[in-house]
Scaffold this active site. Sequence first.
Site, PDB file in Angstrom:
ATOM      1  N   GLY A 133       0.843  -1.199   0.000  1.00  0.00           N
ATOM      2  CA  GLY A 133       0.000   0.000   0.000  1.00  0.00           C
ATOM      3  C   GLY A 133       0.875   1.244   0.000  1.00  0.00           C
ATOM      4  O   GLY A 133       0.562   2.255   0.632  1.00  0.00           O
ATOM      5  N   ARG A 172      -0.186   5.303  -1.865  1.00  0.00           N
ATOM      6  CA  ARG A 172      -1.168   6.303  -1.418  1.00  0.00           C
ATOM      7  C   ARG A 172      -1.059   6.486   0.084  1.00  0.00           C
ATOM      8  O   ARG A 172      -0.571   5.607   0.796  1.00  0.00           O
ATOM      9  CB  ARG A 172      -2.596   5.831  -1.738  1.00  0.00           C
ATOM     10  CG  ARG A 172      -2.968   5.993  -3.179  1.00  0.00           C
ATOM     11  CD  ARG A 172      -4.476   6.008  -3.395  1.00  0.00           C
ATOM     12  NE  ARG A 172      -5.147   4.773  -3.082  1.00  0.00           N
ATOM     13  CZ  ARG A 172      -6.150   4.663  -2.190  1.00  0.00           C
ATOM     14  NH1 ARG A 172      -6.570   5.720  -1.533  1.00  0.00           N
ATOM     15  NH2 ARG A 172      -6.709   3.482  -1.972  1.00  0.00           N
ATOM     16  N   VAL A 177      -2.507  -8.332  -1.400  1.00  0.00           N
ATOM     17  CA  VAL A 177      -1.768  -8.955  -0.288  1.00  0.00           C
ATOM     18  C   VAL A 177      -2.550 -10.090   0.368  1.00  0.00           C
ATOM     19  O   VAL A 177      -1.963 -10.951   1.029  1.00  0.00           O
ATOM     20  CB  VAL A 177      -1.347  -7.927   0.804  1.00  0.00           C
ATOM     21  CG1 VAL A 177      -0.322  -6.944   0.290  1.00  0.00           C
ATOM     22  CG2 VAL A 177      -2.550  -7.230   1.422  1.00  0.00           C
ATOM     23  N   TYR A 204     -12.121  -4.223  11.901  1.00  0.00           N
ATOM     24  CA  TYR A 204     -10.861  -3.466  11.802  1.00  0.00           C
ATOM     25  C   TYR A 204     -10.037  -3.626  13.094  1.00  0.00           C
ATOM     26  O   TYR A 204      -8.837  -3.916  13.042  1.00  0.00           O
ATOM     27  CB  TYR A 204     -11.194  -1.993  11.551  1.00  0.00           C
ATOM     28  CG  TYR A 204     -10.009  -1.107  11.271  1.00  0.00           C
ATOM     29  CD1 TYR A 204      -9.397  -1.097  10.017  1.00  0.00           C
ATOM     30  CD2 TYR A 204      -9.502  -0.253  12.249  1.00  0.00           C
ATOM     31  CE1 TYR A 204      -8.322  -0.252   9.748  1.00  0.00           C
ATOM     32  CE2 TYR A 204      -8.429   0.580  11.992  1.00  0.00           C
ATOM     33  CZ  TYR A 204      -7.844   0.581  10.739  1.00  0.00           C
ATOM     34  OH  TYR A 204      -6.770   1.418  10.489  1.00  0.00           O
TER      35      TYR A 204
HETATM   36  P1  NAP Z   1      -5.245   4.570   2.079  1.00  0.00           P
HETATM   37  O1  NAP Z   1      -4.930   6.010   1.846  1.00  0.00           O
HETATM   38  O2  NAP Z   1      -6.630   4.093   1.848  1.00  0.00           O
HETATM   39  O3  NAP Z   1      -4.205   3.664   1.220  1.00  0.00           O
HETATM   40  C1  NAP Z   1      -4.270   2.271   1.309  1.00  0.00           C
HETATM   41  C2  NAP Z   1      -3.210   1.618   0.459  1.00  0.00           C
HETATM   42  O4  NAP Z   1      -3.297   0.194   0.653  1.00  0.00           O
HETATM   43  C3  NAP Z   1      -3.391   1.859  -1.037  1.00  0.00           C
HETATM   44  O5  NAP Z   1      -2.123   1.942  -1.667  1.00  0.00           O
HETATM   45  C4  NAP Z   1      -4.130   0.596  -1.505  1.00  0.00           C
HETATM   46  O6  NAP Z   1      -3.926   0.277  -2.884  1.00  0.00           O
HETATM   47  C5  NAP Z   1      -3.456  -0.452  -0.622  1.00  0.00           C
HETATM   48  N1  NAP Z   1      -4.275  -1.659  -0.474  1.00  0.00           N
HETATM   49  C6  NAP Z   1      -5.546  -1.752  -0.005  1.00  0.00           C
HETATM   50  N2  NAP Z   1      -5.966  -3.034  -0.050  1.00  0.00           N
HETATM   51  C7  NAP Z   1      -4.950  -3.763  -0.561  1.00  0.00           C
HETATM   52  C8  NAP Z   1      -4.774  -5.135  -0.884  1.00  0.00           C
HETATM   53  N3  NAP Z   1      -5.741  -6.053  -0.672  1.00  0.00           N
HETATM   54  N4  NAP Z   1      -3.586  -5.532  -1.415  1.00  0.00           N
HETATM   55  C9  NAP Z   1      -2.595  -4.644  -1.644  1.00  0.00           C
HETATM   56  N5  NAP Z   1      -2.694  -3.330  -1.362  1.00  0.00           N
HETATM   57  C10 NAP Z   1      -3.862  -2.889  -0.840  1.00  0.00           C
HETATM   58  O7  NAP Z   1      -4.927   4.165   3.596  1.00  0.00           O
HETATM   59  P2  NAP Z   1      -4.009   4.883   4.705  1.00  0.00           P
HETATM   60  O8  NAP Z   1      -4.828   5.812   5.506  1.00  0.00           O
HETATM   61  O9  NAP Z   1      -2.743   5.363   4.103  1.00  0.00           O
HETATM   62  O10 NAP Z   1      -3.730   3.630   5.654  1.00  0.00           O
HETATM   63  C11 NAP Z   1      -2.558   2.848   5.529  1.00  0.00           C
HETATM   64  C12 NAP Z   1      -2.478   1.939   6.736  1.00  0.00           C
HETATM   65  O11 NAP Z   1      -2.484   2.719   7.942  1.00  0.00           O
HETATM   66  C13 NAP Z   1      -3.649   0.958   6.847  1.00  0.00           C
HETATM   67  O12 NAP Z   1      -3.181  -0.294   7.294  1.00  0.00           O
HETATM   68  C14 NAP Z   1      -4.526   1.600   7.910  1.00  0.00           C
HETATM   69  O13 NAP Z   1      -5.307   0.656   8.579  1.00  0.00           O
HETATM   70  C15 NAP Z   1      -3.474   2.225   8.805  1.00  0.00           C
HETATM   71  N6  NAP Z   1      -3.991   3.317   9.627  1.00  0.00           N
HETATM   72  C16 NAP Z   1      -4.503   4.440   9.050  1.00  0.00           C
HETATM   73  C17 NAP Z   1      -5.005   5.448   9.870  1.00  0.00           C
HETATM   74  C18 NAP Z   1      -5.583   6.723   9.316  1.00  0.00           C
HETATM   75  O14 NAP Z   1      -6.166   7.489  10.079  1.00  0.00           O
HETATM   76  N7  NAP Z   1      -5.430   7.007   8.030  1.00  0.00           N
HETATM   77  C19 NAP Z   1      -4.965   5.306  11.270  1.00  0.00           C
HETATM   78  C20 NAP Z   1      -4.430   4.149  11.809  1.00  0.00           C
HETATM   79  C21 NAP Z   1      -3.943   3.153  10.994  1.00  0.00           C
HETATM   80  P3  NAP Z   1      -4.793   1.038  -4.043  1.00  0.00           P
HETATM   81  O15 NAP Z   1      -4.203   2.413  -4.128  1.00  0.00           O
HETATM   82  O16 NAP Z   1      -4.578   0.210  -5.252  1.00  0.00           O
HETATM   83  O17 NAP Z   1      -6.215   1.057  -3.551  1.00  0.00           O
END
Ligand code: NAP
Length: 248
Positions: free
Chosen positions: A13, A16, A65, A156
């Site tokens: 991931g 983005r 993944v 989650y």
């Molecule tokens: P995001 O902006 O939605 O980006 C998610 C990324 O993961 C994208 O590159 C997406 O690919 C990829 N992805 C999703 N499903 C996948 C799969 N099955 N196989 C391979 N790649 C996959 O999310 P984010 O906010 O950056 O979050 C990243 C991580 O941080 C996550 O694990 C999330 O749970 C964790 N997190 C986020 C927050 C928050 O507030 N944002 C807080 C705590 C933890 P595509 O671009 O192709 O869709």
Amino acid sequence: MFNFNSQHVIVTGGTRGIGAGITESFLKAGATVVATYSGNDEAAQKFKDHLSSFGDKLILKKFNVANASEVEAFFSDFDKQFPSLEILINNAGIRRDQIVASMGEGDWDAVIDTNLKGTYNMTKFAVLTMMKNRYGRIVNMSSVGGKLGLPGQANYAASKAGQIAMSLSVSKEVAKRNITINNVCPGFIETELIKDLPDEQVKEYKSQVPMKRFGKVEEVSHAVLFFASKEASYITGATLDIAGGLNA
Ligand code: NAP
């Protein structure tokens, strides 16, 4: 801050949001980075264009993944293309929020499969590659949600708590091989993942954060680079909150 010259990094991931920030930080610190994604080609290409100055030090790969055979095929290619794997960041993750009484099996499975099984799939093959060189750093992108358990996030929270529990076992399995595995737990970070939250909820969540704001992507990547550094050599099975004081 840290030097990752001649190191090879996989960021799932990594095209983005938080993952993109981590990829960029590793590139700036000298690493070669394979940033993976699952479907959004447009965002991935835009990201690659934005970082075109790094040339072939940034490689993009598209696969799911959660799919064990796709992960195995990815590692088979990776092992042919690169001499070693020093760092894996298990960052790919999704949300499908719903109170448990209304949560469909599909939403439960999708979140557990991507966030937890995806971490297992990637970690398994990464460990096999890292063991050859008796060196490795794995960092899981967990969440404070895995410790607090926000309403509507049973799937989650379970997946994020599962990553932490899994790392405790794996850390003990691989410690002798000089491989560490740690977790970071962001609170609310400004990315597309939480863009769908209604304004009222954003206001409510911000009021609960002692720092009264959401975090920035860079504030997460700094902590990830620390865990991934050679300097963090005696830290494994640990979990660090990056949540503006919103701790469980
Ligand atoms: P995001 O902006 O939605 O980006 C998610 C990324 O993961 C994208 O590159 C997406 O690919 C990829 N992805 C999703 N499903 C996948 C799969 N099955 N196989 C391979 N790649 C996959 O999310 P984010 O906010 O950056 O979050 C990243 C991580 O941080 C996550 O694990 C999330 O749970 C964790 N997190 C986020 C927050 C928050 O507030 N944002 C807080 C705590 C933890 P595509 O671009 O192709 O869709």
